[in-house]
Structure formats: structure tokens, C-alpha cells
Design a protein around this motif. Structure first.
Motif, mmCIF file in Angstrom:
data_model
loop_
_atom_site.group_PDB
_atom_site.id
_atom_site.type_symbol
_atom_site.label_atom_id
_atom_site.label_comp_id
_atom_site.label_asym_id
_atom_site.label_seq_id
_atom_site.Cartn_x
_atom_site.Cartn_y
_atom_site.Cartn_z
ATOM 1 N N ARG A 24 1.035 -1.284 -0.022
ATOM 2 C CA ARG A 24 0.049 0.059 0.004
ATOM 3 C C ARG A 24 0.884 1.236 -0.046
ATOM 4 N N LEU A 25 1.959 1.227 0.658
ATOM 5 C CA LEU A 25 2.991 2.399 0.610
ATOM 6 C C LEU A 25 3.949 2.393 -0.589
ATOM 7 N N SER A 26 3.657 1.377 -1.226
ATOM 8 C CA SER A 26 4.564 1.578 -2.630
ATOM 9 C C SER A 26 4.277 2.418 -3.555
ATOM 10 N N LEU A 27 4.090 3.610 -3.272
ATOM 11 C CA LEU A 27 3.344 4.883 -4.340
ATOM 12 C C LEU A 27 4.567 5.476 -5.145
ATOM 13 N N PRO A 28 4.514 6.009 -6.223
ATOM 14 C CA PRO A 28 5.347 6.990 -6.806
ATOM 15 C C PRO A 28 6.048 7.982 -5.819
ATOM 16 N N ASP A 29 7.399 7.976 -5.869
ATOM 17 C CA ASP A 29 7.957 8.837 -4.747
ATOM 18 C C ASP A 29 8.362 8.271 -3.395
ATOM 19 N N PHE A 30 7.393 7.062 -2.958
ATOM 20 C CA PHE A 30 7.618 6.374 -1.751
ATOM 21 C C PHE A 30 8.548 5.442 -1.811
ATOM 22 N N ARG A 31 9.428 5.186 -0.736
ATOM 23 C CA ARG A 31 10.378 4.120 -0.780
ATOM 24 C C ARG A 31 10.176 3.527 0.850
ATOM 25 N N PRO A 32 9.348 2.710 1.088
ATOM 26 C CA PRO A 32 9.068 2.103 2.406
ATOM 27 C C PRO A 32 10.338 1.299 2.822
ATOM 28 N N GLU A 33 10.793 1.653 4.126
ATOM 29 C CA GLU A 33 11.819 0.814 4.478
ATOM 30 C C GLU A 33 11.589 -0.376 5.619
ATOM 31 N N TYR A 34 10.325 -0.224 6.090
ATOM 32 C CA TYR A 34 9.829 -1.327 7.259
ATOM 33 C C TYR A 34 8.393 -0.973 7.459
ATOM 34 N N PHE A 35 7.486 -1.970 7.830
ATOM 35 C CA PHE A 35 6.250 -2.087 8.273
ATOM 36 C C PHE A 35 6.271 -3.268 9.215
ATOM 37 N N GLN A 36 6.483 -2.873 10.450
ATOM 38 C CA GLN A 36 6.586 -4.104 11.390
ATOM 39 C C GLN A 36 5.420 -3.932 12.711
ATOM 40 N N ILE A 37 4.894 -5.021 12.961
ATOM 41 C CA ILE A 37 4.178 -5.066 14.235
ATOM 42 C C ILE A 37 4.599 -5.888 15.333
ATOM 43 N N VAL A 38 4.934 -5.092 16.210
ATOM 44 C CA VAL A 38 6.012 -5.780 17.432
ATOM 45 C C VAL A 38 5.053 -5.497 18.830
ATOM 46 N N ASP A 39 5.725 -6.265 19.670
ATOM 47 C CA ASP A 39 5.274 -6.110 21.098
ATOM 48 C C ASP A 39 5.547 -4.770 21.387
#
Length: 287
Positions: A230-245
Motif C-alpha cells: 500500500r505504501l509503494s507509491l510513486p516517490d515513496f520508498r518504504p523501509e519497514y512496516f513491522q508489528i511488534v510487542d
């Protein structure tokens, strides 16, 4: 409002306040203030007789010298904003005042694995530098309460760990993230977004909210993968999306075994790196 630039002058003033039995609240900042920072001041003023804000761009927590160079510095505007909410004390030290030559301020504390995941994986040394300066500022100010924003969740978690491990006599207070009307978390870096990038940036918070809606419907790994897409849009470079404690910052597999679950995200939008987070489930009180 009192503005101090040396440790000795600040401590002399704060000692006089303590002598009257007054409690002190403290919020460390790197300047370029926005409404989120002012909310820290408001929380502190509601709980303490004296509120201290530090403005110090700490060089030891920038792993990229270019990022340090680009970090916005707006001291006059910052002071006007702090005065507008009734901040009593501002501490604006030089690098030499915080790190005097010959004084060993090495933080002898193993943060692993808190500083190895998420932000730590992409910004090596950042959290050691952050923890070092927070410890130094706490030693200088000696506040009763320390106020930090939820937006920098990993930073908050590491400072909480440091306080517990070193048994520092201060209460850590997490202040909820302040957002723009479209959901974008307020950040000093937002001013560097182009108008097109600024229009697109709310997808970060929208993705966090989407992840929360999916917690009981999909596997954690599936949510994380879909969120990155969902975050892989033009001009976007996602590094991480993490679900954590929320306490350990470690990855979650089975949500039913955790009382505090937080989704954390970092993405580049053009040349600007933005972070955000959202509690997906919370049965315990942070602290």
C-alpha cells in the motif's frame, strides 16, 4: 521565560525552584518545533510547577552527516512558540556544553536488541547517541518527569528501558502523537515535503489504521506485506512496516499472546524520511 545556555546557570535556577519544593517537568527537543512539541509543554505544565524544554541538535545521533546538516534550525521561531504556551525555562546549550572535552560521557548500557530492530537496522548508532544525550540531559536537569512523544515510539521504549536499567529517579510520560487534520503525524521534517508529496503522505497513517482493522482477520506477516504494498507509491520508498510487542519491540506471530501490540512504519517520501506508529491492541498501560 528564562533562556539558559550554560549548565551552571540552568542548574542554579532549577535548584532554587527545588528549594521551594516545586516539581520539574522536562521535554528534550532538537528544535524546529511544531504543535506536537507544544503539547509536551502543556502536559508538563499540567503536572509540574516548572517546565523545562531543551533545544539541542545532537550530533551523536545522526549516522548520516548530510541529515545533520539538513536538519532545520529555527531558534527564534522556537522561542516564540514556547513562550506562547507559557514554558518557564528553555535550555539552549552548545555542543561543547553538553560534551565538554575530557569528560567521558560514554553510556555503559547494552540496548540490544531494542536498538537493533526497525530504526536501529537502518540507522546504526542512532539510538546509542540518542540515549547518551538523554542521559546527559537528565543528569543536568534532574527532572521529576520526562515527557516524550509517542511518534518516536522506539525512542520512547529505549529511554524507558534505560531509566529502568539505570534506576534513574524520573517518571517517563508518553504524550500521544499530534496529527494534522488529514492524519499525518506532525514532524519537523514535514516542511521539506513538496506540495504533491504532502498530499500523498497521509497514506502512512491510513495504512496504520488499515492494519489495525485487519489484526483479527489476517496473519501478521500478511498484514505487514500488504501494508508495504500500500505504501509503494510513486516517490515513496518504504523501509519497514513491522508489528511488534509494545514492550520488547520484538516481532509478533500470535497476537493473542501479547497485551500491547504496535505497528511501526518508516518510509522515504522523496528525500524526506518519515516515521509513524499506532497501537493496534493495548491491554496494558505504557510505562
Amino acid at each position: 521565560m528564562f533562556v539558559f545556555k550554560t549548565v551552571s546557570e540552568l542548574q542554579q535556577y532549577l535548584n532554587s525552584r527545588r528549594a521551594n519544593g516545586e516539581q520539574i517537568g522536562f521535554a528534550p527537543t532538537m528544535g524546529a518545533l511544531h504543535l506536537g512539541h507544544l503539547d509536551l509543554m502543556r502536559h508538563s505544565k499540567a503536572q509540574n510547577a516548572c517546565t523545562v524544554c531543551s533545544i539541542f541538535v545532537n550530533p551523536t545521533q545522526f549516522n548520516d552527516p548530510k541529515d545533520l546538516e539538513k536538519y532545520p534550525r529555527t531558534p527564534e521561531k522556537d522561542l516564540t512558540m514556547l513562550e506562547s504556551v507559557g514554558t518557564e525555562v528553555v535550555f539552549m546549550p552548545s555542543v561543547e556544553e553538553i560534551y565538554p572535552p575530557g569528560l567521558d560521557l560514554t553510556l555503559k548500557l547494552d540496548l540490544n536488541p531494542l536498538d537493533q530492530v526497525m530504526e536501529g537496522a537502518f540507522r546504526p548508532g542512532h539510538f546509542q547517541g540518542m540515549a547518551q544525550v538523554v542521559k546527559r540531559l537528565l543528569d543536568i536537569v534532574q527532572p521529576d518527569r520526562l515527557y516524550m512523544g509517542q511518534k518516536d515510539f522506539q525512542q520512547f521504549s529505549i529511554v524507558g528501558y534505560m531509566i529502568r536499567q539505570l534506576q534513574l529517579p524520573v517518571e517517563l510520560v508518553m504524550v500521544p502523537t499530534v496529527r494534522e487534520s488529514d492524519g499525518l503525524a506532525m514532524s519537523s521534517r514535514n516542511v521539506r515535503l513538496s506540495s504533491t508529496q504532502r498530499q500523498a503522505a497521509p497514506i502512512i497513517y491510513q495504512t496504520l489504521e488499515w492494519a489495525k482493522s485487519q489484526l483479527d482477520l489476517r496473519a501478521i506477516a500478511e498484514i505487514e506485506t500488504a501494508a508495504l504494498q500500500r505504501l509503494s507509491l510513486p516517490d515513496f520508498r518504504p523501509e519497514y512496516f513491522q508489528i511488534v510487542d509494545g514492550k520488547t519491540l520484538q516481532p509478533i506471530i500470535n497476537p493473542t499472546k501479547h497485551d500491547w501490540i504496535v505497528a511501526c512504519v518508516a518510509t522515504w517520501v522523496g528525500e524526506v524520511r518519515l516515521i509513524d506508529n499506532l497501537a493496534l491492541a493495548q491491554k496494558t498501560i505504557p510505562g
